[in-house]
Design an enzyme around this catalytic site. Structure first.
Site, mmCIF file in Angstrom:
data_model
loop_
_atom_site.group_PDB
_atom_site.id
_atom_site.type_symbol
_atom_site.label_atom_id
_atom_site.label_comp_id
_atom_site.label_asym_id
_atom_site.label_seq_id
_atom_site.Cartn_x
_atom_site.Cartn_y
_atom_site.Cartn_z
ATOM 1 N N SER A 216 0.823 -1.202 0.000
ATOM 2 C CA SER A 216 0.000 0.000 0.000
ATOM 3 C C SER A 216 0.867 1.266 0.000
ATOM 4 C CB SER A 216 -0.951 -0.052 1.199
ATOM 5 O OG SER A 216 -1.916 0.948 1.139
ATOM 6 N N ASP A 436 -8.268 -3.886 -7.359
ATOM 7 C CA ASP A 436 -7.909 -3.245 -6.093
ATOM 8 C C ASP A 436 -8.529 -1.850 -6.052
ATOM 9 O OD1 ASP A 436 -6.677 -2.121 -3.865
ATOM 10 O OD2 ASP A 436 -4.634 -2.538 -4.529
ATOM 11 N N HIS A 465 -6.751 -5.730 -1.319
ATOM 12 C CA HIS A 465 -5.649 -4.776 -1.223
ATOM 13 C C HIS A 465 -4.580 -5.405 -0.349
ATOM 14 C CE1 HIS A 465 -3.680 -0.889 -1.110
ATOM 15 N NE2 HIS A 465 -3.729 -0.854 0.198
#
Length: 542
Positions: A216, A436, A465
């Site tokens: 991320s 995502d 994710h």
């Protein structure tokens, strides 16, 4: 931002003690290790045992770094570290890991990564977790306005001037509280300084180069580190990739469309299991029931805590990880079909409620994003852009806008974004799911083009994710191979390799009796899979 990562480390700040020498390359001789040992004498880290049942070899430490790197002899701050030490004869150096955020604690990610990789691979690395500046056990840890997300908040959709005014007042107050409470610190909480901290950790470890694995926002940390210190990168893994061209205002707008699509995917999943949830077989009609539930909760919050905004908070995690879908569907069905709000309140408490670590995480999130780059300072621009999004993708549009709204009033000046284009790196491994929502697919494609020697592995149809070390054997095969010997796949298309997505979850009827009981009560239960654990560590808004 909910952060439920367990606190692992409380070691004192020290810069002297034992250190295992770190080689620059995969296989090193004893003489090379001795040379690295000698070079590291001036900056060593003392590791102390902080083992847990799940991480019996875990160690903790801390290092001091300059608050302001332009004044290296000035005020120091403290970074908290964790380590699972290598055990193999072949030693490949430190592997720094980060779960994202900004604002995510990395201390518990280290033992997760160490235990999730094949033992033969993990044993060759010192897996290093760290709390970035301002986060968790690092000091000072930011908490601008404790209880900022306490329920019940104003409705996120500003259909009246009064609702908009209430939300704007909250955003201004948060920004002002940060500026007042952390005036001397706030200008130095940003991605570039976090990256400089990573290099300070490298030096303290005595390593010539680092290996890095980020999820991320952690992928953006990796991109910027690689740009500023390309010769210090040995291996680089980025999973669920931030598009550097959109940081940060445009990235949040892009998220809104993607999360609306993931919410529709949840509705379609519920429609497949009408026998369980009895909400119908038409996804569009089920979605209409969800918005009707939202409208009802805006007038009468469930349990005095789940209003319209809190309902969005509860369902947004489902866009990050489909493992939440059974719990969310059960709560949705109980409210609509049985006028029973208990499972919904329980789901909010378990998945979405913000605790003290969440207050800290959000404070760092805003501090970093609002400082990293410029944001519109004219609220009319926000109003125009977010109403335009709402018309097409209403699910998260205004909730996300208010989450970031303090940046319109942030008390520090903005920095210029970093150009991460890079042709100086060794092979880099990228992972990206096509659906995502938090970091949409185009970000992975963009970074693949910007990092010359990168390889992109795509999970086709996947919407979670954070996808590696999450139960997909195909993805994990590429990760293990890369960390073993630096090998990456090479293809001729946009993606260098494609893996099938992991299967969607099944309703509790297909689960164990204990799981059915937990889900019926609105409780997600204990983490039963690596994916559950990973997504608790990554958190949301990451």
């Amino acid at each position: 931002m909910r952060r439920s990562t367990a606190v692992l480390c409380g070691a004192t700040v020290v810069l002297a003690g034992s250190l295992t020498a770190v080689p620059a390359e995969a296989t090193t001789s004893q003489s090379a290790q001795a040379a690295a040992q000698t070079a590291a004498q001036a900056t060593r880290v003392t590791w102390k045992k902080c083992a847990t049942d799940d991480a019996p070899t875990l160690q903790c430490a801390s290092v001091k770094v300059p608050l302001d790197y332009a004044k290296p002899q000035g005020r120091k701050i403290t970074l908290a570290l964790s380590r699972v030490p290598h055990t193999a004869r072949k030693y490949q150096g430190p592997l720094l890991v980060n779960p994202g955020g900004p604002g995510g604690s990395g201390l518990s990610l280290a033992p997760f990564v160490a235990s999730s990789l094949p033992k033969a691979v993990a044993s060759q690395y010192d897996v290093i977790g760290f709390d970035p500046r301002g986060v968790g056990k690092s000091q000072p840890a930011l908490d601008c306005k404790p209880g900022y997300f306490n329920p019940v908040r104003p409705d996120s959709v500003p259909r009246t001037a009064a609702i908009e005014k209430a939300n704007l007042s909250r955003a201004r107050a948060f920004a002002k509280a940060c500026g007042t409470k952390y005036a001397s610190v706030l200008p130095y909480i940003n991605t570039v300084n976090a990256v400089k901290d990573m290099d300070a950790i490298r030096k303290a470890l005595g390593a010539q180069k680092i290996n890095y694995f980020g999820y991320s926002y952690g992928t953006y940390l990796g991109q910027v580190y690689a740009k500023l210190y390309p010769t210090r990168v040995r291996r680089l893994v980025l999973d669920s990739i931030v598009d550097p061209g959109g940081v940060w205002y445009d990235a949040n707008i892009s998220q809104d469309y993607a999360f609306d699509a993931r919410q529709k995917a949840l509705m379609a999943w519920i429609a497949k299991y009408n026998g369980t949830y009895k909400l119908g077989t038409d996804p569009a009609k089920i979605e209409a029931k969800w918005y009707a539930m939202r409208a009802a909760l805006a007038k009468h919050p469930a349990g005095g805590k789940v209003g319209a905004s809190e309902l969005e908070d509860t369902f947004i995690p489902g866009g990050y990880y489909n493992g939440y879908w059974p719990t969310l569907a059960t709560a949705f069905a109980a409210y609509v079909n049985g006028h029973n709000a208990t499972p919904l309140v329980s789901a909010y408490d378990s998945i979405a409620a913000i605790d003290a670590s969440g207050d800290n995480g959000y404070s760092v999130y805003t501090a970093v994003q609002c400082r990293d780059v410029s944001w519109p300072r004219d609220w009319n621009q926000w109003r125009k852009d977010n109403w335009a999004v709402y018309k097409k993708a209403p699910f998260m549009a205004w909730n996300n806008a208010w989450y970031n709204a303090p940046c319109a009033y942030w008390p520090t000046k903005s920095m210029k974004p970093v150009s991460v284009a890079n042709s100086k790196l060794p092979p880099v491994l990228l992972f990206q799911a096509t659906n995502d929502a938090a970091t949409p697919y185009q970000g992975g494609v963009a970074v693949h083009r910007l990092l010359k020697h990168s390889s992109l592995v795509v999970e086709q149809g996947g919407g979670n994710h954070g996808i590696s070390l999450s139960g997909n054997a195909c993805l994990d095969k590429y990760l293990a191979k890369y960390l073993t010997d630096g090998t990456v796949p090479r293809g001729t298309g946009v993606a260098d390799a494609v893996c099938k997505k992991t299967a969607d979850p099944v309703p509790p009827a297909a689960a164990s009796a204990a799981a059915r009981s937990a889900l019926a009560a609105g409780q997600p239960g204990t983490a039963a899979t690596p994916a559950d654990t990973l997504h608790r560590l990554i958190g949301v808004r990451g």
